[in-house]
Design an enzyme around this catalytic site. Structure first.
Site, mmCIF file in Angstrom:
data_model
loop_
_atom_site.group_PDB
_atom_site.id
_atom_site.type_symbol
_atom_site.label_atom_id
_atom_site.label_comp_id
_atom_site.label_asym_id
_atom_site.label_seq_id
_atom_site.Cartn_x
_atom_site.Cartn_y
_atom_site.Cartn_z
ATOM 1 N N LYS A 54 -11.610 19.301 32.194
ATOM 2 C CA LYS A 54 -11.190 19.522 33.581
ATOM 3 C C LYS A 54 -10.927 18.190 34.272
ATOM 4 O O LYS A 54 -9.917 18.028 34.964
ATOM 5 C CB LYS A 54 -12.269 20.309 34.344
ATOM 6 C CG LYS A 54 -12.252 21.795 33.994
ATOM 7 C CD LYS A 54 -13.495 22.531 34.470
ATOM 8 C CE LYS A 54 -13.481 23.968 33.946
ATOM 9 N NZ LYS A 54 -14.725 24.690 34.136
ATOM 10 N N GLN A 98 -20.244 24.239 37.153
ATOM 11 C CA GLN A 98 -20.027 24.779 35.809
ATOM 12 C C GLN A 98 -21.112 25.804 35.466
ATOM 13 O O GLN A 98 -22.299 25.512 35.545
ATOM 14 C CB GLN A 98 -20.029 23.616 34.791
ATOM 15 C CG GLN A 98 -19.715 24.021 33.373
ATOM 16 C CD GLN A 98 -18.268 24.499 33.193
ATOM 17 O OE1 GLN A 98 -17.334 23.925 33.739
ATOM 18 N NE2 GLN A 98 -18.104 25.580 32.457
ATOM 19 N N ASP A 121 -13.350 28.142 42.127
ATOM 20 C CA ASP A 121 -13.642 29.115 41.070
ATOM 21 C C ASP A 121 -13.481 30.546 41.597
ATOM 22 O O ASP A 121 -13.516 31.505 40.828
ATOM 23 C CB ASP A 121 -15.093 28.919 40.581
ATOM 24 C CG ASP A 121 -15.155 28.570 39.115
ATOM 25 O OD1 ASP A 121 -14.090 28.581 38.459
ATOM 26 O OD2 ASP A 121 -16.263 28.294 38.609
#
Ligand code: NDP
Length: 294
Positions: A54, A98, A121
């Protein structure tokens, strides 16, 4: 005729290039460098790989990347303090924690602490609720990628029968909402669904997000259907490296489907590219600029 293989790698590469152009435009015209912060707790090797990838792709698109690596035993209060700092940092437009987090931490509480405007997200209850009520929202990246891949085959999904296997907050539920927004007729299946094979046989668009390797067999697929395989199961390969296997029995499906995504090289490639899209969307909205053209 074997199915058309949907090239997620190529589609994701084009999307990343488009994101880089939009990022350059934001810098040039508005002095805004989109910034993405990724928070990793612990040292899970798969998560480390995702976070590294990422960061690399964010920088390659001309955006700022901030990485925060915290020990697995970090306290909830310390993690919340990091998120609070990122919420208030004007250089940060997107925040991603994460997942999965170590079991000692309450993921829902941590995700809910992220400013919804920076929730790239798309997992904050405000964004999930906005999506479910048809309002503009930051949406989870994997389902967003699934829609882009489907639209590479069908310009319009209107009136098509879509079946989604899996009802997680990360994939199945937001995918259901995005498909509804496209005017598809959606069925969502899960572990309690009766006669899953015949439910799937009705699908013009079939999405498998389960995590059980090769569960969807060729004779579950309607001839000509578009099959999007989201599932990933890691199995040890002969060379000692892990191999990734999807939820769909690929060789069987290839003979029946109209179009299909491979694993790897399908949905997985799109997830990080869509993270860049969401970071651009968040940066534009925070600075009250029109949405990016991606
Ligand atoms: P979850 O484990 O959260 O959800 C799995 C879903 O599958 C659940 O809704 C479950 O039903 C359903 N399910 C389990 N067994 C069956 C069965 N036998 N028949 C029908 N449905 C079943 O997983 P995620 O949604 O997070 O991820 C799904 C898969 O997608 C995983 O393999 C994951 O690795 C992969 N993934 C891939 C990404 C990518 O970038 N390519 C990104 C995110 C995920 P129930 O709700 O009833 O328990």
């Amino acid at each position: 005729m074997p199915a058309k293989i949907i090239d997620g790698k190529a589609i994701a590469a084009t999307l990343r290039e488009d994101c880089a152009k939009e990022a350059a435009r934001l810098v040039r015209d508005h002095g805004v460098t989109p910034g993405l912060a990724v928070v990793l707790v612990g040292s899970d090797p798969a998560s480390q790989v995702y976070v590294r990838s990422k960061g690399k792709q964010t920088r390659a698109a001309g955006m700022a990347s901030f990485e925060h690596v915290l020990p697995a035993e970090v306290s909830e209060a310390d993690l919340l303090a990091v998120i609070d700092k990122l919420n208030r940092d004007p250089a940060v437009h997107g925040i991603l924690v994460q997942l999965p987090l170590p079991k000692s931490l309450d993921s829902q509480k941590i995700v809910a602490a992220i400013d919804p405007a920076k929730d790239v997200d798309g997992l904050h209850p405000i964004n999930a609720g906005r999506l479910a009520t048809g309002l503009p929202a930051l949406t989870p990246c994997t389902p967003l990628g699934c829609i882009i891949l489907t639209k590479s085959v069908h310009a319009s999904l209107q009136g098509m029968n879509a079946v989604v296997i899996g009802r997680s907050n990360l994939v199945g539920r937001p995918l259901l909402q995005l498909l509804l927004n496209e005017n598809a007729t959606v069925t969502i299946a899960h572990s309690r669904t009766r006669d899953l094979a015949s439910v799937c046989r009705n699908a013009d668009l079939l999405y498998a997000a389960v995590g059980q390797k090769e569960m969807v067999r060729g004779d579950w697929i309607k001839p000509g259907a578009t099959v999007i395989d989201i599932g990933i199961t890691r199995v040890p390969g002969a060379d000692g490296k892990d191999r990734l296997i999807g939820d769909v029995a690929y060789d069987e499906a290839l003979q029946v489907a109209g179009a299909i995504t491979p694993v790897p090289g399908g949905v997985g490639q799109m997830t990080v590219a869509c993270l860049l899209v969401n970071t651009l969307r968040a940066a534009s909205a925070i600075h009250r600029l029109p949405p990016p053209k991606v």
